[in-house]
Design an enzyme around this catalytic site. Sequence first.
Site, PDB file in Angstrom:
ATOM      1  N   ARG A 125       1.019  -0.980   0.025  1.00  0.00           N
ATOM      2  CA  ARG A 125      -0.073  -0.017  -0.110  1.00  0.00           C
ATOM      3  C   ARG A 125       1.340   1.711  -0.139  1.00  0.00           C
ATOM      4  NH1 ARG A 125      -5.365  -0.691   2.572  1.00  0.00           N
ATOM      5  NH2 ARG A 125      -4.860   1.802   3.601  1.00  0.00           N
ATOM      6  N   ARG A 174      -8.303  -7.397  14.066  1.00  0.00           N
ATOM      7  CA  ARG A 174      -7.044  -6.342  14.665  1.00  0.00           C
ATOM      8  C   ARG A 174      -8.689  -5.573  15.566  1.00  0.00           C
ATOM      9  NH1 ARG A 174      -3.312  -7.904  17.775  1.00  0.00           N
ATOM     10  NH2 ARG A 174      -2.174  -5.675  17.972  1.00  0.00           N
ATOM     11  N   ARG A 192       9.496   6.398  -3.036  1.00  0.00           N
ATOM     12  CA  ARG A 192       9.525   7.184  -4.457  1.00  0.00           C
ATOM     13  C   ARG A 192      10.681   7.625  -4.487  1.00  0.00           C
ATOM     14  NH1 ARG A 192       5.136   9.821  -2.162  1.00  0.00           N
ATOM     15  NH2 ARG A 192       3.308   9.338  -2.804  1.00  0.00           N
ATOM     16  N   TYR A 247      -9.209  -5.634   3.715  1.00  0.00           N
ATOM     17  CA  TYR A 247      -9.212  -4.475   3.651  1.00  0.00           C
ATOM     18  C   TYR A 247      -8.998  -3.658   2.868  1.00  0.00           C
ATOM     19  CZ  TYR A 247      -4.050  -1.554   5.557  1.00  0.00           C
ATOM     20  OH  TYR A 247      -4.152  -1.242   6.460  1.00  0.00           O
ATOM     21  N   GLU A 297      -3.578   6.189  19.381  1.00  0.00           N
ATOM     22  CA  GLU A 297      -3.887   4.504  19.211  1.00  0.00           C
ATOM     23  C   GLU A 297      -3.167   3.215  19.083  1.00  0.00           C
ATOM     24  OE1 GLU A 297      -4.635   4.326  14.530  1.00  0.00           O
ATOM     25  OE2 GLU A 297      -5.786   5.953  14.871  1.00  0.00           O
ATOM     26  N   ASP A 328     -10.392   0.360   1.907  1.00  0.00           N
ATOM     27  CA  ASP A 328     -10.293   1.918   1.996  1.00  0.00           C
ATOM     28  C   ASP A 328     -11.963   2.513   1.410  1.00  0.00           C
ATOM     29  OD1 ASP A 328      -7.713   2.189   2.875  1.00  0.00           O
ATOM     30  OD2 ASP A 328      -6.900   2.724   0.720  1.00  0.00           O
TER      31      ASP A 328
HETATM   32  P1  FAD Z   1     -18.009  -0.192   8.678  1.00  0.00           P
HETATM   33  O1  FAD Z   1     -17.633   1.163   8.404  1.00  0.00           O
HETATM   34  O2  FAD Z   1     -17.073  -0.587   9.658  1.00  0.00           O
HETATM   35  O3  FAD Z   1     -19.542  -0.105   9.236  1.00  0.00           O
HETATM   36  C1  FAD Z   1     -20.096  -1.510   9.781  1.00  0.00           C
HETATM   37  C2  FAD Z   1     -21.549  -0.890  10.412  1.00  0.00           C
HETATM   38  O4  FAD Z   1     -22.090  -2.177  10.832  1.00  0.00           O
HETATM   39  C3  FAD Z   1     -21.102  -0.008  12.048  1.00  0.00           C
HETATM   40  O5  FAD Z   1     -21.262   0.707  12.334  1.00  0.00           O
HETATM   41  C4  FAD Z   1     -21.083  -1.530  12.931  1.00  0.00           C
HETATM   42  O6  FAD Z   1     -21.419  -0.447  13.999  1.00  0.00           O
HETATM   43  C5  FAD Z   1     -22.196  -1.819  11.455  1.00  0.00           C
HETATM   44  N1  FAD Z   1     -22.876  -3.580  12.588  1.00  0.00           N
HETATM   45  C6  FAD Z   1     -22.044  -4.707  12.289  1.00  0.00           C
HETATM   46  N2  FAD Z   1     -23.029  -5.327  13.274  1.00  0.00           N
HETATM   47  C7  FAD Z   1     -24.382  -5.382  13.079  1.00  0.00           C
HETATM   48  C8  FAD Z   1     -25.026  -5.615  14.309  1.00  0.00           C
HETATM   49  N3  FAD Z   1     -24.926  -7.326  14.333  1.00  0.00           N
HETATM   50  N4  FAD Z   1     -25.790  -4.963  14.042  1.00  0.00           N
HETATM   51  C9  FAD Z   1     -26.944  -3.497  13.892  1.00  0.00           C
HETATM   52  N5  FAD Z   1     -24.857  -3.496  13.036  1.00  0.00           N
HETATM   53  C10 FAD Z   1     -23.687  -3.338  12.890  1.00  0.00           C
HETATM   54  N6  FAD Z   1     -10.089   4.320   4.670  1.00  0.00           N
HETATM   55  C11 FAD Z   1      -9.594   5.250   3.967  1.00  0.00           C
HETATM   56  O7  FAD Z   1      -9.799   5.604   2.429  1.00  0.00           O
HETATM   57  N7  FAD Z   1      -9.094   6.126   4.370  1.00  0.00           N
HETATM   58  C12 FAD Z   1      -7.908   5.985   5.235  1.00  0.00           C
HETATM   59  O8  FAD Z   1      -7.260   7.217   5.967  1.00  0.00           O
HETATM   60  C13 FAD Z   1      -8.925   5.352   6.199  1.00  0.00           C
HETATM   61  N8  FAD Z   1      -7.838   4.901   7.551  1.00  0.00           N
HETATM   62  C14 FAD Z   1      -9.058   3.769   8.389  1.00  0.00           C
HETATM   63  C15 FAD Z   1      -8.693   4.256   9.852  1.00  0.00           C
HETATM   64  C16 FAD Z   1      -8.823   3.172  10.583  1.00  0.00           C
HETATM   65  C17 FAD Z   1      -8.408   2.852  12.081  1.00  0.00           C
HETATM   66  C18 FAD Z   1      -9.674   1.654  10.184  1.00  0.00           C
HETATM   67  C19 FAD Z   1      -9.950   0.790  11.366  1.00  0.00           C
HETATM   68  C20 FAD Z   1     -10.328   1.933   9.027  1.00  0.00           C
HETATM   69  C21 FAD Z   1      -9.990   3.608   8.253  1.00  0.00           C
HETATM   70  N9  FAD Z   1     -10.063   2.640   6.897  1.00  0.00           N
HETATM   71  C22 FAD Z   1      -9.669   4.375   6.051  1.00  0.00           C
HETATM   72  C23 FAD Z   1     -10.968   2.483   5.973  1.00  0.00           C
HETATM   73  C24 FAD Z   1     -12.233   3.052   6.262  1.00  0.00           C
HETATM   74  O9  FAD Z   1     -13.153   3.342   7.946  1.00  0.00           O
HETATM   75  C25 FAD Z   1     -13.943   1.818   5.490  1.00  0.00           C
HETATM   76  O10 FAD Z   1     -13.248   1.646   4.250  1.00  0.00           O
HETATM   77  C26 FAD Z   1     -15.085   2.019   5.697  1.00  0.00           C
HETATM   78  O11 FAD Z   1     -15.787   3.261   6.854  1.00  0.00           O
HETATM   79  C27 FAD Z   1     -15.729   0.999   6.152  1.00  0.00           C
HETATM   80  O12 FAD Z   1     -17.483   0.677   5.324  1.00  0.00           O
HETATM   81  P2  FAD Z   1     -17.955  -0.459   6.467  1.00  0.00           P
HETATM   82  O13 FAD Z   1     -19.627   0.390   5.580  1.00  0.00           O
HETATM   83  O14 FAD Z   1     -17.729  -1.496   4.976  1.00  0.00           O
HETATM   84  O15 FAD Z   1     -18.037  -0.579   7.545  1.00  0.00           O
HETATM   85  N1  UDP Z   2       3.386   0.924   8.242  1.00  0.00           N
HETATM   86  C1  UDP Z   2       4.669   0.917   8.520  1.00  0.00           C
HETATM   87  N2  UDP Z   2       5.773   1.934   9.292  1.00  0.00           N
HETATM   88  C2  UDP Z   2       4.757   3.481   8.774  1.00  0.00           C
HETATM   89  C3  UDP Z   2       3.342   2.764   8.450  1.00  0.00           C
HETATM   90  C4  UDP Z   2       2.629   2.083   8.111  1.00  0.00           C
HETATM   91  O1  UDP Z   2       5.476  -0.510   8.424  1.00  0.00           O
HETATM   92  O2  UDP Z   2       4.817   3.774   9.385  1.00  0.00           O
HETATM   93  C5  UDP Z   2       2.934  -0.483   7.433  1.00  0.00           C
HETATM   94  C6  UDP Z   2       2.412  -1.512   8.363  1.00  0.00           C
HETATM   95  O3  UDP Z   2       2.159  -2.534   8.540  1.00  0.00           O
HETATM   96  C7  UDP Z   2       0.578  -1.096   8.559  1.00  0.00           C
HETATM   97  C8  UDP Z   2       0.523  -0.903   6.602  1.00  0.00           C
HETATM   98  O4  UDP Z   2       2.539  -0.286   6.439  1.00  0.00           O
HETATM   99  O5  UDP Z   2      -0.153  -2.111   8.717  1.00  0.00           O
HETATM  100  C9  UDP Z   2      -0.396   0.186   6.288  1.00  0.00           C
HETATM  101  O6  UDP Z   2      -0.180   1.331   6.562  1.00  0.00           O
HETATM  102  P1  UDP Z   2      -1.093   2.479   5.832  1.00  0.00           P
HETATM  103  O7  UDP Z   2      -0.917   3.548   6.496  1.00  0.00           O
HETATM  104  O8  UDP Z   2      -1.800   2.246   4.981  1.00  0.00           O
HETATM  105  O9  UDP Z   2      -2.305   1.122   7.050  1.00  0.00           O
HETATM  106  P2  UDP Z   2      -3.926   1.491   7.595  1.00  0.00           P
HETATM  107  O10 UDP Z   2      -3.926   3.036   8.120  1.00  0.00           O
HETATM  108  O11 UDP Z   2      -5.078   1.250   6.958  1.00  0.00           O
HETATM  109  O12 UDP Z   2      -3.701   1.841   9.030  1.00  0.00           O
END
Ligand code: FAD
Ligand code: UDP
Length: 365
Positions: free
Chosen positions: A171, A248, A175, A347, A299, A349
């Site tokens: 991911r 996780r 560069r 996984y 986090e 986005d």
């Molecule tokens: P979710 O947003 O998880 O929605 C699922 C919903 O279902 C939840 O609200 C949950 O409560 C509900 N649910 C589950 N089970 C039940 C049940 N039994 N009954 C009722 N409701 C239920 N993506 C990016 O593009 N850029 C980023 O920078 C980025 N950063 C991230 C950082 C973190 C820490 C995390 C965890 C994810 C990140 N993502 C990022 C990914 C992004 O969050 C997801 O791609 C997107 O929000 C997923 O949408 P979803 O609808 O699949 O799931």
């Molecule tokens: N990663 C790393 N060092 C960093 C940032 C990311 O080794 O400083 C690795 C790590 O394994 C991470 C993966 O790259 O899980 C993807 O990073 P990303 O920032 O895309 O993770 P997310 O925002 O989805 O948690």
Amino acid sequence: MKYDYLIVGAGLFGSVFAHEMTKKGKKCLVIDKRDHLGGNVYCDEVEGINVHKYGAHIFHTNDKKIWDYVNSFVEFNRYTNSPIANFKGELYNLPFNMNTFYQLWGVKTPEEAKKKIQEQVDELGIKKPANLEEQALSMVGKDIYEKLIKGYTEKQWGRKASDLPAFIIKRLPVRFTFDNNYFNDKYQGIPIGGYNKLIEGLLKGIETKTGVDFFANRGELESLSDRIVFTGKIDEYFNYQFGKLEYRSLDFQHELLNISNYQGNAVVNYTDTETPFTRILEHKHFEFGNQKKTVITKEYPKEWKEGSEPYYPVNDKKNSEVYLQYKKLEDQKRDVIFGGRLAEYKYYDMHQVIGSALQVVKRYS
Ligand code: FAD
Ligand code: UDP
């Protein structure tokens, strides 16, 4: 039937699906077990700052259609993610680029940087990277792996880097230019006024219920509609009959500080093994805020267990095999659509989840 679709989960998948189907005249009910809509993109407002309650969310995509789609609900700003890595007090630019190489080795030209990395890669003699560790070593060599990747990765995933799939590290860009943009995509930004505006736009005029867990009242909820869209955990949907998939989870420790600027950047990663958290976010910088106070979030990664939130699927070999068994059951269930990060165990986005929901809508229209 009271509804055409019962949509379990008000995250991006459920919200996009509900929006599109409502536009086509279908009657939808969206439920979520949390006390708010939006899933993981939800923001809390604190002192005029949009706090990304479930971790940093930066929207990026190469697909103009998806960019225009999200911008039709809320305008996005010009935020470009350029995290800083803190390794035992030393600061480095991310992703891995000429700035990082200069900070590490003092090299000033792409040629010197390539030579330095190549020397380290040649020494290791990895032919075909079989896991995250080998992939990282063959992309950037030993120094960067040890300072910026190994510690962060093993904290984040709670597993050895050599037991993780290589795709996780692919991911990140490498560069040979002085460019700190974390993403290669053409379009990137944060919704002006926060992600809740995007969700409010998507779910406008649609019936929603929060604080409702599908599994607490499954029979009654299933009788409300012809079809169900399920965006929760796929293993839970099938009563864990093939065993539990691993996820996780994270603990988010939010703090309101009485200073205006804590770290000068939205995201700082702590890449050593000893610091128990992986990153500190400072939310105001996502929207170039100049409020008097600031909110930061640490986090802390942990293994998912009953009662915590599953944030990341662990797509290693063992879990992928279990998932495939659930996927086979899913393929036989014609009245349920499984979508999103948890139900597809992917996984994803945000832009990928939106793209996937739009595809599914097409298939069912
Ligand atoms: P979710 O947003 O998880 O929605 C699922 C919903 O279902 C939840 O609200 C949950 O409560 C509900 N649910 C589950 N089970 C039940 C049940 N039994 N009954 C009722 N409701 C239920 N993506 C990016 O593009 N850029 C980023 O920078 C980025 N950063 C991230 C950082 C973190 C820490 C995390 C965890 C994810 C990140 N993502 C990022 C990914 C992004 O969050 C997801 O791609 C997107 O929000 C997923 O949408 P979803 O609808 O699949 O799931
Ligand atoms: N990663 C790393 N060092 C960093 C940032 C990311 O080794 O400083 C690795 C790590 O394994 C991470 C993966 O790259 O899980 C993807 O990073 P990303 O920032 O895309 O993770 P997310 O925002 O989805 O948690």
